[in-house]
Design an enzyme around this catalytic site. Structure first.
Site, mmCIF file in Angstrom:
data_model
loop_
_atom_site.group_PDB
_atom_site.id
_atom_site.type_symbol
_atom_site.label_atom_id
_atom_site.label_comp_id
_atom_site.label_asym_id
_atom_site.label_seq_id
_atom_site.Cartn_x
_atom_site.Cartn_y
_atom_site.Cartn_z
ATOM 1 N NE ARG A 110 -3.107 0.718 -0.748
ATOM 2 C CZ ARG A 110 -3.379 0.839 -2.036
ATOM 3 N NH1 ARG A 110 -3.005 1.925 -2.709
ATOM 4 N NH2 ARG A 110 -3.998 -0.119 -2.683
ATOM 5 C CE LYS A 145 -2.316 28.816 -4.719
ATOM 6 N NZ LYS A 145 -3.359 29.260 -5.687
ATOM 7 C CE LYS A 177 0.311 35.113 -3.463
ATOM 8 N NZ LYS A 177 0.292 34.737 -4.899
ATOM 9 C CD GLU A 205 -0.985 37.788 -6.874
ATOM 10 O OE1 GLU A 205 -0.747 36.577 -6.792
ATOM 11 O OE2 GLU A 205 -1.687 38.411 -6.055
ATOM 12 C CG ASP A 226 -3.600 36.289 -9.637
ATOM 13 O OD1 ASP A 226 -3.398 35.102 -9.943
ATOM 14 O OD2 ASP A 226 -4.290 36.636 -8.661
#
Length: 291
Positions: A110, A145, A177, A205, A226
């Site tokens: 597994r 992410k 950002k 961004e 973006d």
């Protein structure tokens, strides 16, 4: 963009070790009750759909880790890997074949499949994005992410699939950002403050044409457009390319998937970053069969 291969194999070993410990692979009560000691089996690990393989050494690492346990000391296992990372594996084709102790093989099954399916899923999907985009001048990038503690493995899988890596962590790139801009007061103020660091690349961004116009004047290394549509990107990229004091690279991001990526093929951009390569990837179908 940088590539991150540092310590991949060591990270893979560590993940295998921790996963086997989590699964209590040395105490497989079902196999212990239903399989005779030293029973021998032949097995194959098979791709059940077409994939780009990633993580093949997982098989060695898991078996090596289990044979350190007293239960599996001096247990024989014959193993032959039939493919390499980056190979295109057709549905039904073997990835590995082996012969040995049934309890050992089933104890590792597994964890081996979980890791192979996940990493090969990332590599396969990245390959699909690259193939669908069909423009060598535009590079497919990952993001931060990623699943906690699996970033090195996931980013390696992106590269195996033909993509490239964005920053590995918060320390190796300045990426301004929307929240940084809000806290700093403006795009130009944030870039000016970041330029105190002379070593790291600066990326900013931008959500609007007005932000791009402001950013260009401050000479960042990269501007990320973006969540813009193709028309907006075309307008912004023309403004950026008209800037002559230095080459500013153009990255786009937000809402890009396999269904719409063709819409960006002809644009004058350098990079497309796609968070879904790692944060919501579908595992591919790989199985272990006794033969």
């Amino acid at each position: 963009m940088s590539q991150y291969f540092v310590n991949f194999n060591e990270e893979l070993k560590k993940v295998c070790r921790l996963a086997l410990k989590e699964d209590k692979a040395g105490n497989d009560v079902t196999s212990d009750l239903t399989i005779k000691n030293h029973a021998q089996i032949n097995f194959k690990i098979v791709a059940r759909e077409e994939i780009i393989l990633c993580g093949i050494e997982t098989i060695h690492h898991c078996f090596d880790e289990l044979t350190k346990l007293k239960k599996f000391k001096n247990i024989f296992l014959g193993l032959q890997l039939k493919a390499h990372d980056g190979d295109l594996i057709k549905a039904g084709s073997p990835i590995a074949e082996g012969f040995g102790d049934a309890k050992l093989i089933l104890a590792a099954e597994r964890v081996i499949l979980n890791i192979l399916q996940h990493l090969s899923g990332i590599a396969t999907t990245t390959h699909q994005f690259v193939r669908t985009l069909d423009n060598e001048k535009i590079k497919i990038l990952d993001t931060r992410k990623t699943l906690p503690m699996l970033r090195t493995l996931q980013k390696h899988a992106v590269v195996i699939g033909g993509g490239e890596n964005h920053r590995l962590n918060l320390s190796d790139r300045i990426l301004i950002k929307d929240n940084h801009i809000a806290a700093a007061g403006s795009v130009s103020a944030a870039i000016k403050a970041a330029q105190k660091n002379k070593k790291l690349k600066i990326e900013v961004e931008c959500d609007t044409y007005e932000q791009v116009a402001e950013a260009v004047k401050s000479n960042p290394d990269i501007i990320m457009l973006d969540n813009m549509d193709a028309a907006e990107i075309t307008k912004c990229s023309a403004l950026i390319r008209a800037h002559k004091s230095k080459k500013i690279f153009i990255e786009i991001s937000g809402g890009i998937n396999l269904s719409n990526i063709k819409n960006f093929r002809a644009l004058d951009i350098d990079f497309i970053s796609i968070g879904s390569l790692t944060h919501s990837i579908k595992a591919v179908d790989i199985g272990l069969d006794i033969v």
